[in-house]
Every structure is written in C-alpha cells, then in structure tokens.
Design a protein around this motif. Structure first.
Motif, PDB file in Angstrom:
ATOM      1  N   MET A 126      -4.517 -10.665  97.371  1.00  0.00           N
ATOM      2  CA  MET A 126      -4.452 -10.084  96.026  1.00  0.00           C
ATOM      3  C   MET A 126      -3.013  -9.717  95.672  1.00  0.00           C
ATOM      4  N   VAL A 127      -2.283  -9.152  96.641  1.00  0.00           N
ATOM      5  CA  VAL A 127      -0.862  -8.857  96.418  1.00  0.00           C
ATOM      6  C   VAL A 127      -0.103 -10.142  96.124  1.00  0.00           C
ATOM      7  N   GLY A 128      -0.411 -11.204  96.864  1.00  0.00           N
ATOM      8  CA  GLY A 128       0.244 -12.491  96.643  1.00  0.00           C
ATOM      9  C   GLY A 128      -0.043 -13.060  95.265  1.00  0.00           C
ATOM     10  N   ILE A 129      -1.288 -12.942  94.806  1.00  0.00           N
ATOM     11  CA  ILE A 129      -1.661 -13.414  93.474  1.00  0.00           C
ATOM     12  C   ILE A 129      -0.864 -12.685  92.396  1.00  0.00           C
ATOM     13  N   LEU A 130      -0.780 -11.369  92.530  1.00  0.00           N
ATOM     14  CA  LEU A 130      -0.035 -10.571  91.553  1.00  0.00           C
ATOM     15  C   LEU A 130       1.459 -10.895  91.583  1.00  0.00           C
ATOM     16  N   LEU A 131       2.017 -11.067  92.795  1.00  0.00           N
ATOM     17  CA  LEU A 131       3.447 -11.350  92.926  1.00  0.00           C
ATOM     18  C   LEU A 131       3.794 -12.718  92.340  1.00  0.00           C
ATOM     19  N   ALA A 132       3.011 -13.749  92.698  1.00  0.00           N
ATOM     20  CA  ALA A 132       3.269 -15.097  92.179  1.00  0.00           C
ATOM     21  C   ALA A 132       3.056 -15.141  90.667  1.00  0.00           C
ATOM     22  N   GLY A 133       2.009 -14.454  90.193  1.00  0.00           N
ATOM     23  CA  GLY A 133       1.746 -14.422  88.761  1.00  0.00           C
ATOM     24  C   GLY A 133       2.865 -13.755  87.988  1.00  0.00           C
ATOM     25  N   LEU A 134       3.397 -12.653  88.538  1.00  0.00           N
ATOM     26  CA  LEU A 134       4.498 -11.953  87.881  1.00  0.00           C
ATOM     27  C   LEU A 134       5.754 -12.828  87.855  1.00  0.00           C
ATOM     28  N   GLY A 135       6.031 -13.516  88.973  1.00  0.00           N
ATOM     29  CA  GLY A 135       7.197 -14.401  89.011  1.00  0.00           C
ATOM     30  C   GLY A 135       7.096 -15.518  87.995  1.00  0.00           C
TER      31      GLY A 135
END
Length: 295
Positions: A126-135
């Motif tokens: 979930m952290v990865g999804i948010l980080l990639a989405g924000l980038g």
C-alpha cells in the motif's frame, strides 16, 4: 552458450528494444504517419506473422467460449486501448515522461488482483502504491519542469499503463492453458478489429513513396523489432527466468529510454525527473516485492 546467459541476453535485448522505441517512434509521428495509422501497420503485421505461426506451426484451437470471452477482453485491454493510448500519448509527450509513467503497470496489477482475485494488499505494498502514484502524479501535473511534457499525452500513457496492467491479470490463466503463440495470435486478431476503424484513414493518407530510408528503417524497427522479435524473445525468456529477474529488466527500459532520448537530443533529464523517477521506482519495488512466507 550457457542457458542463463541466453536468458539474460534475451531480456537485455527486449529492454533495449522497448527503451529505443520511445525515441524511434517519435521520429515517425506525426510528421510521416499519425499515431493511429502506425498502430494499424503494427497490429496488422503482427496478425499476419503470429496468425501464420498459429495456423501452420502451433495448430492449437481455443477450447471454450469462456476462454474466447477472456481473449476478447485481452484484445480490448492489451491491444486496442493499450496501443491507441500509448502511441497517441507518446505523440504528445516526451520519451522520458512516457517511459517513466509506464512503469506503474505493476501497481495496477496488484490493485486489480486484490479486486478480482480477492488478494490482500499488505502494508508495504500500500505504501508502494501511494509512493508510485504520487511520483507519477507529480511528473504529470508539473511536467517535471520540461515544456515538452504534455498533460494529455502523460494522461494517455497512464491509461496505457493501466490497460496493460489489466491485460496482465486477464491473460495469465490463458497462458497457463495454451501455447503463447495461440494466445497472442488471437489477441492481436481481436485487437485489430478495435484499432482498424480508428487508424484506417491515417494509414492510407501518407505519401509513402516520399519517405526517406531512415523513416522506413524506423517503421521496420517498430514492426519487426518491437512487435515481433521483442515479444518472441520475452516469451522464450519467461519460460526460464524468475519473475524477480524479469522485473529487474523491466526497470532497465526507462533507463535505456532516458539514455537514448538524451543522446539523440530528443529530451532532457532534469533533477526533478530524477526525483519523481526515484519515487515511482521505489513504489513499484515495494509493490513487486515478494510476500514473506511464514516458516
């Protein structure tokens, strides 16, 4: 030659072909052929090649209507939506933006797997999804300080990444039941029905006799290199390579795209793009990280 060296060589060549495609395809579009026309050339060529292999070499039939329905969905997401959004998006945005945004496909795979297969999303994913989405969001909204990045083009590439992620989830059961050539020949056939109406006018419009040799070479690269050679190499390598190894080489694609685009003077790589790229790569890494197995 050692089998592992052959696998590494095949995956390296696939990453290089895909990385080069971002800059080479932009040489063709839109001056010589508009995006949808180029798609028709690519998809029809693939139908002829893979269809011939399926008809005369593999000779395998699809067994059920349920599998045909899944093939139709794969053709829709994997070819029609995927190709129309990719080439029209690449026509508008920069090679570097396109290559970076497209790496969010694994995030889509995890989200769809959770929705369709009821797989639980762990906290680090979930952290990865948010980080990639924000980038990706920062890269699209700010265009990374580069006027060449076009908002609509970036959004179309994001649609391309999402549709390709959906395709990967849908096609997996088919790949387990059929020969890859059987699957891809039907997918391209279905996809061609979706793209030809959009690109027929664009494919008959250009004055092909006036094309310089370099443009014919670029078209040959897109058709032969990206569509046929890269796919066959990828399918062969995935029989022997682990998912983790394939993932490493997927990350090489934007690296090659950046080097080639900057080397040819087609794009610039700024500090902002490097920052947003690190966010996307970091997020995709967390999403693609294998689950811990309880001992």
């Amino acid at each position: 030659m050692n089998r592992q060296l052959q696998v590494h060589g095949a995956l390296f060549l696939v990453a290089l072909i895909y990385g080069a495609n971002y800059s080479i395809a932009k040489e063709i579009m839109p001056r010589y052929i508009l995006p949808f026309g180029l798609i028709v050339i690519r998809v029809v060529s693939a139908v002829l090649v893979f269809g011939s292999l399926s008809l005369f070499v593999v000779k395998e039939k699809v067994q059920s209507k349920k599998d045909w329905l899944r093939l139709i969905l794969c053709g829709l997401f994997g070819i029609t939506i995927n190709q129309l959004s990719f080439f029209s998006g690449l026509n508008l945005t920069s090679p570097i933006n396109a290559s970076l945004i497209q790496t969010v496909s694994p995030v889509v795979v995890v989200l769809l797997s959770a929705f369709l297969l009821k797989e639980r999303i762990q906290v680090f994913r979930m952290v990865g999804i948010l980080l990639a989405g924000l980038g990706a969001l920062l890269l699209i909204s700010g265009k990374a300080g580069n006027a060449q990045g076009h908002l609509l083009g970036d959004l179309l590439i994001l649609v391309n990444a999402a549709s390709f992620g959906a395709f990967l989830v849908l096609v997996k059961p088919l790949m387990q039941r059929y020969n890859p050539i059987t699957v891809v020949s039907r997918i391209f056939l279905v996809g061609s029905v979706g793209v030809i109406p959009f690109g027929l006018g664009q494919v008959i419009q250009p004055a092909y006799g006036s094309f310089p040799a370099a443009i014919w070479g670029a078209i040959a690269f897109v058709v032969i290199g990206m569509t046929i050679v890269a796919y066959l190499l990828n399918v062969w390598a995935m029989k022997y390579a682990s998912p983790a190894l394939v993932g490493v080489y997927i990350y090489l694609q934007p690296a090659f795209a950046i080097l080639i685009a900057v080397g040819l003077g087609k794009d610039v790589f700024t500090f902002q793009k490097a920052l947003y790229a690190s966010m996307i790569f970091g997020g995709v890494y967390l999403v693609s990280k294998p689950k811990k197995v309880a001992v």
